[in-house]
Design a protein around this motif. Structure first.
Motif, PDB file in Angstrom:
ATOM      1  N   LYS A  44       2.329   6.175  -7.022  1.00  0.00           N
ATOM      2  CA  LYS A  44       0.662   7.547  -7.935  1.00  0.00           C
ATOM      3  C   LYS A  44       1.621   9.029  -7.340  1.00  0.00           C
ATOM      4  CE  LYS A  44      -2.784   4.058  -7.512  1.00  0.00           C
ATOM      5  NZ  LYS A  44      -4.253   4.141  -6.885  1.00  0.00           N
ATOM      6  N   ALA A  45       2.550   8.870  -5.944  1.00  0.00           N
ATOM      7  CA  ALA A  45       3.092  10.679  -6.280  1.00  0.00           C
ATOM      8  C   ALA A  45       3.815  10.716  -6.494  1.00  0.00           C
ATOM      9  CB  ALA A  45       3.156  10.747  -4.330  1.00  0.00           C
ATOM     10  N   GLU A  57       1.107  -1.432   0.286  1.00  0.00           N
ATOM     11  CA  GLU A  57       0.131  -0.250   0.121  1.00  0.00           C
ATOM     12  C   GLU A  57       1.175   1.214   0.113  1.00  0.00           C
ATOM     13  OE1 GLU A  57      -2.455  -0.449   3.057  1.00  0.00           O
ATOM     14  OE2 GLU A  57      -4.352  -0.637   2.417  1.00  0.00           O
ATOM     15  N   ASP A  58       1.677   1.469   0.980  1.00  0.00           N
ATOM     16  CA  ASP A  58       3.091   2.289   0.562  1.00  0.00           C
ATOM     17  C   ASP A  58       3.933   2.786  -0.506  1.00  0.00           C
ATOM     18  OD1 ASP A  58       4.398   4.336   2.701  1.00  0.00           O
ATOM     19  OD2 ASP A  58       5.787   2.980   2.254  1.00  0.00           O
ATOM     20  N   THR A  59       4.390   1.309  -0.856  1.00  0.00           N
ATOM     21  CA  THR A  59       4.354   2.398  -2.529  1.00  0.00           C
ATOM     22  C   THR A  59       4.103   1.947  -3.783  1.00  0.00           C
ATOM     23  OG1 THR A  59       6.608  -0.073  -1.528  1.00  0.00           O
ATOM     24  CG2 THR A  59       6.126   0.567  -3.989  1.00  0.00           C
ATOM     25  N   SER A  98       0.768   3.638  -3.307  1.00  0.00           N
ATOM     26  CA  SER A  98       1.525   5.481  -2.588  1.00  0.00           C
ATOM     27  C   SER A  98       2.035   6.408  -3.053  1.00  0.00           C
ATOM     28  CB  SER A  98       0.459   5.471  -1.114  1.00  0.00           C
ATOM     29  OG  SER A  98       0.157   7.105  -1.110  1.00  0.00           O
ATOM     30  N   LYS A  99       3.091   5.520  -2.714  1.00  0.00           N
ATOM     31  CA  LYS A  99       4.718   6.590  -3.570  1.00  0.00           C
ATOM     32  C   LYS A  99       4.775   6.736  -4.953  1.00  0.00           C
ATOM     33  CE  LYS A  99       7.037   5.525   1.886  1.00  0.00           C
ATOM     34  NZ  LYS A  99       8.185   4.937   1.614  1.00  0.00           N
TER      35      LYS A  99
END
Length: 149
Positions: A26-27, A19-21, A23-24
């Motif tokens: 996408k950002a 999930e963190d990856t 999110s990063k």
């Protein structure tokens, strides 16, 4: 988040790391990505898909051999159902990744050897050719009813 905590996250909670990856990604936060583990995971996706194709192909060839060469008519329907099932599974993999069609041809000989060993073990009194009797043609392997020839 620094690289050390991200790597720690990968080891402690894989789903949270994913999930963190995502999110990063996408950002477009390239500086804080856990590149080593991300590369490893992406590489493993391709390896797993290749292993899946190999497994389905071996199982397809086993059932084709049994249906074409083992004279047990009570088993024909069951083998034909399994042939259809493994063909469908292979087709799904090839639809998702058409480039794996060439991989099927690349591993056909090895897959046949594996399937041959398996069916010879189960049917020691039946003759099976050392040479693959099926064409080196993915479409034929996925569609043709060789037992009707």
């Amino acid at each position: 988040m620094s690289k050390t905590p991200v790597k720690h996250l990968y080891e402690q909670d894989f789903y949270l790391w994913v999930e963190d990856t995502v999110s990063k990604l996408k950002a477009r936060d390239n500086e804080n990505l856990d590149w080593d583990n991300l590369i490893e995971e992406v590489e493993s996706l391709g390896k797993n898909q290749r292993k899946t194709v190999l497994s389905f192909l071996v199982r397809l060839l086993e059932h084709l051999l049994k249906r074409c060469y083992v004279p047990i008519s009570d088993c024909y329907r069951g083998w034909e159902i399994e042939i259809r099932n493994f063909r469908q599974r292979l087709q799904i993999e090839l639809e998702d990744s058409p480039s794996l069609k060439s991989f099927v041809l690349e591993i056909l000989s090895k897959s046949y050897e594996m399937a041959l060993a398996n069916v010879r073990d189960g049917y020691p009194d039946v003759y099976f050719s050392d040479v693959c009797p099926f064409p080196c043609d993915v479409d034929a392997l996925l569609n043709k009813k060789f037992w009707e020839e």
